[in-house]
Motif scaffolding. Structure first.
Motif, PDB file in Angstrom:
ATOM      1  N   ASP A 137     -26.587 -12.472 -53.479  1.00 38.97           N
ATOM      2  CA  ASP A 137     -27.958 -12.182 -52.888  1.00 38.97           C
ATOM      3  C   ASP A 137     -28.259 -13.177 -51.727  1.00 38.97           C
ATOM      4  N   PRO A 138     -28.355 -12.692 -50.360  1.00 36.13           N
ATOM      5  CA  PRO A 138     -28.052 -11.424 -49.960  1.00 36.13           C
ATOM      6  C   PRO A 138     -26.463 -11.002 -49.592  1.00 36.13           C
ATOM      7  N   ALA A 139     -26.066  -9.875 -50.157  1.00 37.00           N
ATOM      8  CA  ALA A 139     -24.780  -9.487 -50.173  1.00 37.00           C
ATOM      9  C   ALA A 139     -24.197  -9.807 -48.843  1.00 37.00           C
ATOM     10  N   MET A 140     -24.969  -9.342 -47.898  1.00 41.09           N
ATOM     11  CA  MET A 140     -24.401  -9.338 -46.367  1.00 41.09           C
ATOM     12  C   MET A 140     -24.138 -10.716 -45.971  1.00 41.09           C
ATOM     13  N   GLY A 141     -24.667 -11.787 -46.766  1.00 44.28           N
ATOM     14  CA  GLY A 141     -24.531 -13.283 -46.597  1.00 44.28           C
ATOM     15  C   GLY A 141     -23.113 -13.954 -47.123  1.00 44.28           C
ATOM     16  N   SER A 142     -22.494 -13.029 -47.590  1.00 42.14           N
ATOM     17  CA  SER A 142     -20.753 -13.243 -48.065  1.00 42.14           C
ATOM     18  C   SER A 142     -19.934 -12.487 -47.423  1.00 42.14           C
ATOM     19  N   ILE A 143     -18.643 -13.008 -47.347  1.00 43.48           N
ATOM     20  CA  ILE A 143     -17.733 -12.163 -46.632  1.00 43.48           C
ATOM     21  C   ILE A 143     -16.368 -12.554 -47.092  1.00 43.48           C
ATOM     22  N   ASN A 144     -15.375 -11.519 -46.937  1.00 47.13           N
ATOM     23  CA  ASN A 144     -14.025 -11.844 -47.493  1.00 47.13           C
ATOM     24  C   ASN A 144     -13.456 -11.540 -46.047  1.00 47.13           C
ATOM     25  N   ILE A 145     -12.241 -12.489 -45.941  1.00 43.31           N
ATOM     26  CA  ILE A 145     -11.345 -12.195 -44.660  1.00 43.31           C
ATOM     27  C   ILE A 145      -9.993 -12.048 -45.261  1.00 43.31           C
ATOM     28  N   TRP A 146      -9.448 -11.077 -45.311  1.00 47.58           N
ATOM     29  CA  TRP A 146      -8.145 -10.461 -45.909  1.00 47.58           C
ATOM     30  C   TRP A 146      -6.960 -10.779 -45.035  1.00 47.58           C
ATOM     31  N   VAL A 147      -6.101 -11.583 -45.148  1.00 48.91           N
ATOM     32  CA  VAL A 147      -5.074 -11.884 -44.447  1.00 48.91           C
ATOM     33  C   VAL A 147      -3.801 -11.201 -44.734  1.00 48.91           C
ATOM     34  N   ALA A 148      -2.955 -10.366 -43.799  1.00 47.01           N
ATOM     35  CA  ALA A 148      -1.810  -9.874 -44.400  1.00 47.01           C
ATOM     36  C   ALA A 148      -0.660 -10.828 -43.828  1.00 47.01           C
ATOM     37  N   LEU A 149       0.165 -11.063 -44.796  1.00 44.90           N
ATOM     38  CA  LEU A 149       1.358 -12.067 -44.807  1.00 44.90           C
ATOM     39  C   LEU A 149       2.550 -11.071 -44.795  1.00 44.90           C
ATOM     40  N   ASP A 150       2.519  -9.916 -44.961  1.00 49.37           N
ATOM     41  CA  ASP A 150       3.726  -8.748 -44.558  1.00 49.37           C
ATOM     42  C   ASP A 150       2.941  -7.891 -43.643  1.00 49.37           C
ATOM     43  N   ASP A 151       3.851  -6.978 -42.892  1.00 45.99           N
ATOM     44  CA  ASP A 151       3.290  -5.726 -42.443  1.00 45.99           C
ATOM     45  C   ASP A 151       2.795  -4.811 -43.600  1.00 45.99           C
ATOM     46  N   MET A 152       1.421  -4.137 -43.296  1.00 41.10           N
ATOM     47  CA  MET A 152       0.938  -3.401 -44.233  1.00 41.10           C
ATOM     48  C   MET A 152       0.813  -1.735 -43.701  1.00 41.10           C
ATOM     49  N   THR A 153       1.182  -0.986 -44.589  1.00 42.22           N
ATOM     50  CA  THR A 153       1.165   0.283 -44.441  1.00 42.22           C
ATOM     51  C   THR A 153       0.902   1.149 -45.786  1.00 42.22           C
ATOM     52  N   PRO A 154       0.423   2.216 -45.750  1.00 41.92           N
ATOM     53  CA  PRO A 154       0.086   3.055 -47.190  1.00 41.92           C
ATOM     54  C   PRO A 154       1.318   2.840 -48.076  1.00 41.92           C
ATOM     55  N   ASP A 155       2.636   3.045 -47.394  1.00 39.30           N
ATOM     56  CA  ASP A 155       3.884   2.900 -48.179  1.00 39.30           C
ATOM     57  C   ASP A 155       3.737   1.564 -49.173  1.00 39.30           C
ATOM     58  N   ASN A 156       3.055   0.418 -48.730  1.00 39.55           N
ATOM     59  CA  ASN A 156       3.364  -0.739 -49.832  1.00 39.55           C
ATOM     60  C   ASN A 156       2.095  -1.221 -50.210  1.00 39.55           C
ATOM     61  N   GLY A 157       0.879  -0.142 -50.101  1.00 39.33           N
ATOM     62  CA  GLY A 157      -0.230  -0.521 -50.875  1.00 39.33           C
ATOM     63  C   GLY A 157      -1.096  -1.299 -49.753  1.00 39.33           C
ATOM     64  N   CYS A 158      -1.267  -0.885 -48.588  1.00 39.50           N
ATOM     65  CA  CYS A 158      -2.296  -1.690 -47.711  1.00 39.50           C
ATOM     66  C   CYS A 158      -3.662  -1.506 -48.344  1.00 39.50           C
ATOM     67  N   LEU A 159      -4.468  -2.207 -47.765  1.00 38.36           N
ATOM     68  CA  LEU A 159      -5.858  -2.434 -48.002  1.00 38.36           C
ATOM     69  C   LEU A 159      -6.509  -0.836 -47.630  1.00 38.36           C
ATOM     70  N   GLN A 160      -7.385  -0.627 -48.311  1.00 39.28           N
ATOM     71  CA  GLN A 160      -8.235   0.552 -47.751  1.00 39.28           C
ATOM     72  C   GLN A 160      -9.594   0.242 -47.715  1.00 39.28           C
ATOM     73  N   ILE A 161     -10.449   0.862 -46.846  1.00 33.70           N
ATOM     74  CA  ILE A 161     -11.885   0.465 -46.554  1.00 33.70           C
ATOM     75  C   ILE A 161     -12.582   1.627 -46.444  1.00 33.70           C
ATOM     76  N   VAL A 162     -13.790   1.946 -46.950  1.00 29.19           N
ATOM     77  CA  VAL A 162     -14.803   2.869 -46.737  1.00 29.19           C
ATOM     78  C   VAL A 162     -15.595   2.435 -45.744  1.00 29.19           C
ATOM     79  N   PRO A 163     -15.589   2.993 -44.383  1.00 32.18           N
ATOM     80  CA  PRO A 163     -16.418   2.431 -43.237  1.00 32.18           C
ATOM     81  C   PRO A 163     -18.195   3.147 -43.840  1.00 32.18           C
ATOM     82  N   ARG A 164     -18.707   2.132 -43.365  1.00 28.72           N
ATOM     83  CA  ARG A 164     -20.281   2.052 -43.591  1.00 28.72           C
ATOM     84  C   ARG A 164     -20.792   1.985 -45.177  1.00 28.72           C
TER      85      ARG A 164
END
Length: 266
Positions: A137-164
């Motif tokens: 708290d506050p939640a927006m005061g924290s952040i995750n920076i997620w770094v791809a070290l391989d090419d990412m696609t749905p086939d290999n389980g890429c990150l998925q995000i729900v906008p808003r």
């Protein structure tokens, strides 16, 4: 200036100056793509070090080629060696400056960790908020920076995000359908956007942003690294006592680098 790392040509992280419109996008949608965040010359060293960390903690490269259990949906470890490429990725001025810009104040290291999904069927990591675990708290005061070290696609389980998805409030979380220690929220998976990335790209998202990943159908592990930071005024909730603590006064975890991967870690 960033510090060059032995064995890496140039710096690990490219210095990015975010436009005001990019910061506004992050706050409007709950995430921000960061293409080319890692210098291309450093990607292989970071990938190797990430797998070395897991190998030293009992998860071999061979075992990551084919999933054998629920734990292979995400192999996490926070150890990293002082002076390594991972140390530079986590602690360099360029990374800290970018995190600070997005959280609106000086960013402090919270929890870096490997984010590796085994090949050959490493499973779905259910949708969740990072605040489903330790409450900030506050939640927006924290952040995750997620770094791809391989090419990412749905086939290999890429990150998925729900906008808003960060615009509401803390969602009610429950135990994972896999029966492990992970948490999940009941959000329609059809609302999640696959985040396709090239190796070296990153995506930043908030602690309230709903995210997860699908299964890895490829025959290779999907290798990524997560960088979590918080603003200086952020507190965390001790679920056992119900008390809030300032993270800068009472850190939740010890995330200092170690002398070697054989060193004791906490």
């Amino acid at each position: 200036m960033n510090t060059p790392v032995a064995g890496v040509r140039g710096n690990v992280v490219r210095e990015l100056t975010l436009a005001d419109s990019e910061v506004a996008f992050y706050h409007q949608f709950g995430y921000l793509p960061l293409p080319g965040f890692v210098d291309s010359a450093a990607v292989e060293a970071l990938r190797t070090e990430t797998l070395d960390v897991l190998d030293a903690n009992g998860v071999s490269r061979t075992s990551l080629e084919r999933a054998s259990g629920v734990g292979d949906k995400l192999r996490q470890c926070s150890a990293y060696v002082a002076g390594s490429a991972l140390d530079e990725l986590i602690n360099c001025p360029a990374t800290l400056a970018l995190a600070s810009r997005l959280v609106g104040g000086r960013a402090v290291r919270y929890l870096p960790f490997t984010a590796v999904k085994a090949g050959g069927g490493g499973g779905t990591f259910h949708l969740h908020q990072d605040n489903s675990y330790t409450r900030h708290d506050p939640a927006m005061g924290s952040i995750n920076i997620w770094v791809a070290l391989d090419d990412m696609t749905p086939d290999n389980g890429c990150l998925q995000i729900v906008p808003r998805s960060h615009l509401g409030e803390q969602l009610q979380a429950r135990g994972s359908d896999d029966g492990d220690s992970h948490r999940q929220v009941d959000v329609d998976p059809a609302t999640a956007l696959p985040i396709r990335m090239r190796a070296g790209d990153a995506v930043a998202f908030s602690r309230w942003t709903v995210h997860g990943s699908g299964p890895n159908h490829s025959d290779q592990p999907r290798v990524a690294y997560a960088l979590q930071y918080h603003r200086e005024d952020v507190r965390w909730l001790d679920a056992q006592t119900g008390e809030w603590h300032l993270l800068t006064d009472t850190p939740r975890t010890n995330t200092e680098p170690v002398a070697s991967l054989d060193s004791p870690t906490t």
